[in-house]
Design a protein around this motif. Structure first.
Motif, short mmCIF file in Angstrom:
data_model
loop_
_atom_site.label_atom_id
_atom_site.label_comp_id
_atom_site.label_asym_id
_atom_site.label_seq_id
_atom_site.Cartn_x
_atom_site.Cartn_y
_atom_site.Cartn_z
N GLU A 1 103.42 71.71 26.30
CA GLU A 1 102.07 71.20 26.22
C GLU A 1 101.44 70.94 27.59
O GLU A 1 100.25 71.10 27.77
CB GLU A 1 102.06 69.91 25.39
CG GLU A 1 102.26 70.14 23.90
CD GLU A 1 101.17 71.04 23.34
OE1 GLU A 1 99.99 70.80 23.60
OE2 GLU A 1 101.52 72.01 22.63
N SER B 1 96.90 76.65 24.82
CA SER B 1 95.67 76.88 24.06
C SER B 1 94.60 77.60 24.86
O SER B 1 93.48 77.78 24.38
CB SER B 1 95.10 75.54 23.57
OG SER B 1 94.73 74.71 24.67
N SER C 1 97.72 71.08 27.98
CA SER C 1 97.68 72.01 26.84
C SER C 1 97.41 73.45 27.26
O SER C 1 96.49 74.10 26.75
CB SER C 1 96.64 71.55 25.82
OG SER C 1 96.88 70.23 25.40
#
Length: 282
Positions: A229, A256, A253
């Motif tokens: 993450e 993503s 993150s």
């Protein structure tokens, strides 16, 4: 009367360190009465790598009627050492300079480095003696609180001065075996990329040289393949004059997204034919 003798001797060094004498004075008349001074030292940063320079400033507790020379030492936990000397004019109590970190190559062998690997402190002061006539009294020793420096590994390609290049960038991050990042520099107005680094190795590096037009440039990171993450990172910015800007952060993150821009802002200006580049966080 203190006599400065530049005798490099490991036994003498250990004796000096153990008894707390003034490191700058290699030898004394043993019955000389010492006057211990304590100064204040500040560093431009407390993270570095072997062979790189750190800027410092210092303040002495008193001035002298003659020119003096102050010694600053950087010592690793295993007693490797480097020194810097700064001349302080008569009547002044402050000075500045740079000191090269001792050692070479890779020390930590990981992104996070080694805390408290080096200690930097004031270690001596010597008064300038007259060229003729009797010597002046110089009984002073000088010390300061030690400042700890965290050692990181030195990127062999991008933590060095490159010919005719004004600013060299080195990006490092945690777990490079699992996280493959790339580094780019582009013009903030035109969007044109001027540099790209996509090696797939632990470090990625780019630069801006004197030939690039003046203006504002953005540094971008690309996430080619990542896990997890959050990814701690650092970016090391080395100029031709060996001054360094150093930044640390965390990519939040990254799984993503495919890129993040800007992570750093570079502003290039040219004055009288010399290029200057400042760095700042966005």
């Amino acid at each position: 009367m203190k006599k400065i003798k530049y005798i490099i001797c490991s036994i003498a060094l250990l004796t000096i360190l153990s008894c707390g004498d003034d490191d700058f004075s290699r030898a004394y008349v043993d019955d000389e009465v010492k006057t211990a001074l304590t100064g204040q030292l500040n560093l431009s940063r407390t993270v570095s790598a072997p062979g790189l320079k750190i800027g410092f400033t210092f303040t002495l507790p008193q001035s002298f009627d003659v020119e003096s020379k102050v010694e600053v030492s950087a010592t690793t936990y295993d007693f490797k050492q480097s020194k810097a000397f700064v001349t302080v004019p008569a009547g002044q109590t402050s000075g500045s300079g740079t000191i090269t970190m001792p050692g070479t190559g890779t020390v930590a062998k990981s992104f996070f480095g080694i805390n408290d690997f080096v200690t930097v402190q004031l270690t001596g002061v010597a008064l300038k003696q007259p060229e003729s006539g009797p010597a002046i009294e110089d009984p002073y020793t000088l010390s300061s609180d030690g400042i700890s420096v965290r050692f990181i590994d030195r990127d062999p390609d991008w933590m060095r001065i490159l010919s005719a290049r004004s600013l060299v960038l080195s990006l490092d991050w945690a777990n490079p075996a699992e996280n493959d990042l790339d580094l780019y520099v582009y013009n903030s107005v035109t969007g044109a990329y001027i540099e790209a680094s996509e090696t797939g190795s632990r470090w990625e590096g780019d630069f801006i040289d004197d030939g690039h037009p003046d203006g504002v440039y953005y540094v971008e990171v690309g996430f080619w393949s990542v896990t997890g993450e959050n990814i701690p990172y650092s970016i090391h910015c080395l100029r031709n004059d060996e001054t360094v800007d150093y930044y640390e952060g965390v990519f939040q993150s990254p799984v993503s997204r495919t890129y993040l821009s800007p992570i750093l802002v570079l502003t290039k200006t040219t004055v009288n034919g010399s290029a200057y580049i400042t760095t700042s966080l966005p």
